[in-house]
Design a protein around this motif. Structure first.
Motif, PDB file in Angstrom:
ATOM      1  N   ARG A 221       0.856  -1.184   0.000  1.00  0.00           N
ATOM      2  CA  ARG A 221       0.000   0.000   0.000  1.00  0.00           C
ATOM      3  C   ARG A 221       0.892   1.234   0.000  1.00  0.00           C
ATOM      4  O   ARG A 221       1.984   1.204   0.566  1.00  0.00           O
ATOM      5  N   GLY A 222       0.440   2.322  -0.601  1.00  0.00           N
ATOM      6  CA  GLY A 222       1.141   3.597  -0.496  1.00  0.00           C
ATOM      7  C   GLY A 222       2.157   3.841  -1.591  1.00  0.00           C
ATOM      8  O   GLY A 222       2.153   3.173  -2.627  1.00  0.00           O
ATOM      9  N   GLY A 223       3.047   4.820  -1.350  1.00  0.00           N
ATOM     10  CA  GLY A 223       4.054   5.177  -2.337  1.00  0.00           C
ATOM     11  C   GLY A 223       5.275   5.758  -1.650  1.00  0.00           C
ATOM     12  O   GLY A 223       5.258   6.035  -0.457  1.00  0.00           O
ATOM     13  N   GLY A 224       6.354   5.935  -2.428  1.00  0.00           N
ATOM     14  CA  GLY A 224       7.589   6.499  -1.867  1.00  0.00           C
ATOM     15  C   GLY A 224       8.522   5.399  -1.386  1.00  0.00           C
ATOM     16  O   GLY A 224       8.381   4.231  -1.772  1.00  0.00           O
ATOM     17  N   PRO A 225       9.471   5.757  -0.501  1.00  0.00           N
ATOM     18  CA  PRO A 225      10.461   4.776  -0.038  1.00  0.00           C
ATOM     19  C   PRO A 225       9.799   3.561   0.595  1.00  0.00           C
ATOM     20  O   PRO A 225       8.718   3.668   1.166  1.00  0.00           O
ATOM     21  N   ALA A 226      10.475   2.415   0.494  1.00  0.00           N
ATOM     22  CA  ALA A 226       9.866   1.165   0.975  1.00  0.00           C
ATOM     23  C   ALA A 226      10.056   0.956   2.472  1.00  0.00           C
ATOM     24  O   ALA A 226      11.127   1.211   3.024  1.00  0.00           O
ATOM     25  N   LEU A 227       8.993   0.501   3.108  1.00  0.00           N
ATOM     26  CA  LEU A 227       9.019   0.053   4.507  1.00  0.00           C
ATOM     27  C   LEU A 227       8.572  -1.401   4.499  1.00  0.00           C
ATOM     28  O   LEU A 227       7.482  -1.710   4.001  1.00  0.00           O
ATOM     29  N   VAL A 228       9.408  -2.299   5.034  1.00  0.00           N
ATOM     30  CA  VAL A 228       9.054  -3.723   5.100  1.00  0.00           C
ATOM     31  C   VAL A 228       8.577  -4.064   6.503  1.00  0.00           C
ATOM     32  O   VAL A 228       9.251  -3.738   7.490  1.00  0.00           O
ATOM     33  N   LEU A 229       7.412  -4.700   6.591  1.00  0.00           N
ATOM     34  CA  LEU A 229       6.855  -5.126   7.885  1.00  0.00           C
ATOM     35  C   LEU A 229       6.919  -6.648   7.959  1.00  0.00           C
ATOM     36  O   LEU A 229       6.407  -7.345   7.067  1.00  0.00           O
ATOM     37  N   ILE A 230       7.523  -7.174   9.035  1.00  0.00           N
ATOM     38  CA  ILE A 230       7.702  -8.631   9.174  1.00  0.00           C
ATOM     39  C   ILE A 230       6.918  -9.097  10.402  1.00  0.00           C
ATOM     40  O   ILE A 230       7.165  -8.626  11.526  1.00  0.00           O
TER      41      ILE A 230
ATOM     42  N   ASP B  90      16.994 -13.858   4.373  1.00  0.00           N
ATOM     43  CA  ASP B  90      17.402 -13.938   2.960  1.00  0.00           C
ATOM     44  C   ASP B  90      16.181 -13.912   2.039  1.00  0.00           C
ATOM     45  O   ASP B  90      16.240 -13.380   0.925  1.00  0.00           O
ATOM     46  N   ASP B  91      15.062 -14.507   2.497  1.00  0.00           N
ATOM     47  CA  ASP B  91      13.820 -14.446   1.711  1.00  0.00           C
ATOM     48  C   ASP B  91      13.358 -12.993   1.549  1.00  0.00           C
ATOM     49  O   ASP B  91      12.911 -12.593   0.466  1.00  0.00           O
ATOM     50  N   VAL B  92      13.446 -12.222   2.645  1.00  0.00           N
ATOM     51  CA  VAL B  92      13.041 -10.809   2.570  1.00  0.00           C
ATOM     52  C   VAL B  92      13.955 -10.081   1.573  1.00  0.00           C
ATOM     53  O   VAL B  92      13.483  -9.300   0.727  1.00  0.00           O
ATOM     54  N   ALA B  93      15.256 -10.359   1.635  1.00  0.00           N
ATOM     55  CA  ALA B  93      16.198  -9.705   0.715  1.00  0.00           C
ATOM     56  C   ALA B  93      15.889 -10.090  -0.735  1.00  0.00           C
ATOM     57  O   ALA B  93      15.897  -9.234  -1.640  1.00  0.00           O
ATOM     58  N   ALA B  94      15.580 -11.375  -0.958  1.00  0.00           N
ATOM     59  CA  ALA B  94      15.263 -11.840  -2.319  1.00  0.00           C
ATOM     60  C   ALA B  94      13.990 -11.154  -2.826  1.00  0.00           C
ATOM     61  O   ALA B  94      13.870 -10.820  -4.013  1.00  0.00           O
ATOM     62  N   THR B  95      13.062 -10.921  -1.911  1.00  0.00           N
ATOM     63  CA  THR B  95      11.800 -10.269  -2.289  1.00  0.00           C
ATOM     64  C   THR B  95      12.062  -8.816  -2.677  1.00  0.00           C
ATOM     65  O   THR B  95      11.550  -8.322  -3.693  1.00  0.00           O
ATOM     66  N   LEU B  96      12.908  -8.123  -1.893  1.00  0.00           N
ATOM     67  CA  LEU B  96      13.244  -6.729  -2.227  1.00  0.00           C
ATOM     68  C   LEU B  96      13.964  -6.670  -3.572  1.00  0.00           C
ATOM     69  O   LEU B  96      13.685  -5.788  -4.398  1.00  0.00           O
ATOM     70  N   ASP B  97      14.871  -7.611  -3.813  1.00  0.00           N
ATOM     71  CA  ASP B  97      15.564  -7.645  -5.110  1.00  0.00           C
ATOM     72  C   ASP B  97      14.560  -7.831  -6.237  1.00  0.00           C
ATOM     73  O   ASP B  97      14.638  -7.180  -7.281  1.00  0.00           O
ATOM     74  N   ASP B  98      13.591  -8.719  -6.004  1.00  0.00           N
ATOM     75  CA  ASP B  98      12.598  -9.017  -7.037  1.00  0.00           C
ATOM     76  C   ASP B  98      11.752  -7.775  -7.360  1.00  0.00           C
ATOM     77  O   ASP B  98      11.413  -7.529  -8.511  1.00  0.00           O
ATOM     78  N   ILE B  99      11.434  -6.990  -6.325  1.00  0.00           N
ATOM     79  CA  ILE B  99      10.616  -5.782  -6.546  1.00  0.00           C
ATOM     80  C   ILE B  99      11.478  -4.637  -7.095  1.00  0.00           C
ATOM     81  O   ILE B  99      10.961  -3.648  -7.577  1.00  0.00           O
ATOM     82  N   GLY B 100      12.804  -4.759  -6.924  1.00  0.00           N
ATOM     83  CA  GLY B 100      13.691  -3.687  -7.377  1.00  0.00           C
ATOM     84  C   GLY B 100      13.919  -2.620  -6.324  1.00  0.00           C
ATOM     85  O   GLY B 100      14.142  -1.451  -6.654  1.00  0.00           O
ATOM     86  N   VAL B 101      13.846  -3.004  -5.052  1.00  0.00           N
ATOM     87  CA  VAL B 101      14.082  -2.058  -3.949  1.00  0.00           C
ATOM     88  C   VAL B 101      15.513  -2.242  -3.445  1.00  0.00           C
ATOM     89  O   VAL B 101      15.896  -3.340  -3.038  1.00  0.00           O
ATOM     90  N   ASP B 102      16.317  -1.145  -3.448  1.00  0.00           N
ATOM     91  CA  ASP B 102      17.716  -1.241  -2.993  1.00  0.00           C
ATOM     92  C   ASP B 102      17.839  -1.090  -1.484  1.00  0.00           C
ATOM     93  O   ASP B 102      18.691  -1.714  -0.862  1.00  0.00           O
ATOM     94  N   LYS B 103      17.025  -0.202  -0.911  1.00  0.00           N
ATOM     95  CA  LYS B 103      17.117   0.110   0.527  1.00  0.00           C
ATOM     96  C   LYS B 103      15.724   0.247   1.099  1.00  0.00           C
ATOM     97  O   LYS B 103      14.833   0.798   0.431  1.00  0.00           O
TER      98      LYS B 103
END
Ligand code: MLT
Length: 257
Positions: free
Chosen positions: A12-21, A70-83
């Motif tokens: 949801r939303g826009g702008g920089p990514a925030l990951v909730l685990i 590592d799954d979270v990192a792979a997911t960010l890579d897949d979406i194209g999020v660097d940070k």
């Protein structure tokens, strides 16, 4: 070790990514209030760890906090999020700590919720094994009986308890058992080495992880704001979003992009 996988998530939303685990034995729906309430300041990405929510697995072998990270990192890579800003509740906090150890180049800031940095004691490890065996034999009911009542502060609403119970019951028993053994095996986390801004939110009535120990743990982080959440237990983001969302918003606005 199993290979990392791309996770399902709510966004949801826009702008920089925030990951909730999410915590144990839960899924992305525990963040429903934060998905709505933080969408103005971040692209909010609430992941379902492997085996949880819509993220299905063929086998629950080899789970570990490192693999989850590592799954979270792979997911960010897949979406194209660097940070991203990385936020985790309880077991999700253990995953966030593993993420810091393994992928710190991807971390802009960290938010810890109702979690702790210590590894399990020998007694706690034995308890994990006993509970994992009970869950394998009897299904999720031992967790509904033993853990669910401890998740909240005093007088939780029926709606909140029902929603949390539904998350428990949607978690396959073999996944919950594998989570328990993965938590048993997690190491101590040294939070004093975290050199990004941190926020720690903690329910004043957390029965699973008492707030005084959390305050001490947060105090070891060089740059950490601690927010005690009133009228909340271990599920503070769901129990009192009226305090948690403004605290997270203020923190994330200060962190910037
Ligand atoms: C959780 O809420 O994720 C669990 O209580 C964590 C734990 O059992 O250590």
């Amino acid at each position: 070790m199993s290979d990392p996988m791309v996770l399902t998530y709510e966004e949801r939303g826009g702008g920089p990514a925030l990951v909730l685990i999410h915590g144990f034995p839960l899924n992305s729906s525990m963040w429903i209030e934060q998905l709505k309430g933080l969408a103005k300041v971040r692209t909010v990405i609430a992941v379902n760890l492997r085996g949880h929510g819509y993220t299905q697995v063929d086998s629950a072998d080899g789970f570990s906090m490192d693999l989850f990270a590592d799954d979270v990192a792979a997911t960010l890579d897949d979406i194209g999020v660097d940070k991203a800003d990385i936020c985790g509740l309880s077991m999700g906090g253990y995953v966030a700590m593993a993420f810091w150890r393994r992928h710190k180049d991807k971390v802009r800031s960290m938010i810890f919720a109702d979690t702790k940095p210590e590894a399990d004691s020998d007694e706690a490890k034995a308890g994990r094994e006993k509970t994992a065996a009970a869950v394998r034999e009897q299904g999720i009911q031992p967790l509904v009986d033993g853990v669910l009542p401890k998740m909240f502060g005093p007088n939780p609403s029926e709606e909140l308890v029902a929603a949390t119970r539904a998350m428990f019951e949607s978690t396959p028993p073999e996944v919950a058992a594998a989570d328990l053994l993965a938590m048993r095996d997690r190491p101590d986390s040294d939070l004093s080495v975290i050199d990004v801004p941190c926020l720690w939110i903690h329910g004043e009535g957390d029965q699973i992880m008492p707030i005084d120990a959390a305050r001490t743990a947060a105090g070891t982080i060089p740059d950490c704001t601690f927010v005690a959440v009133p009228d909340a237990g271990h599920m503070s983001p769901l129990e009192n979003p009226g305090v948690v969302i403004p605290a997270m918003t203020e923190f994330l606005q200060k962190v910037g992009k």
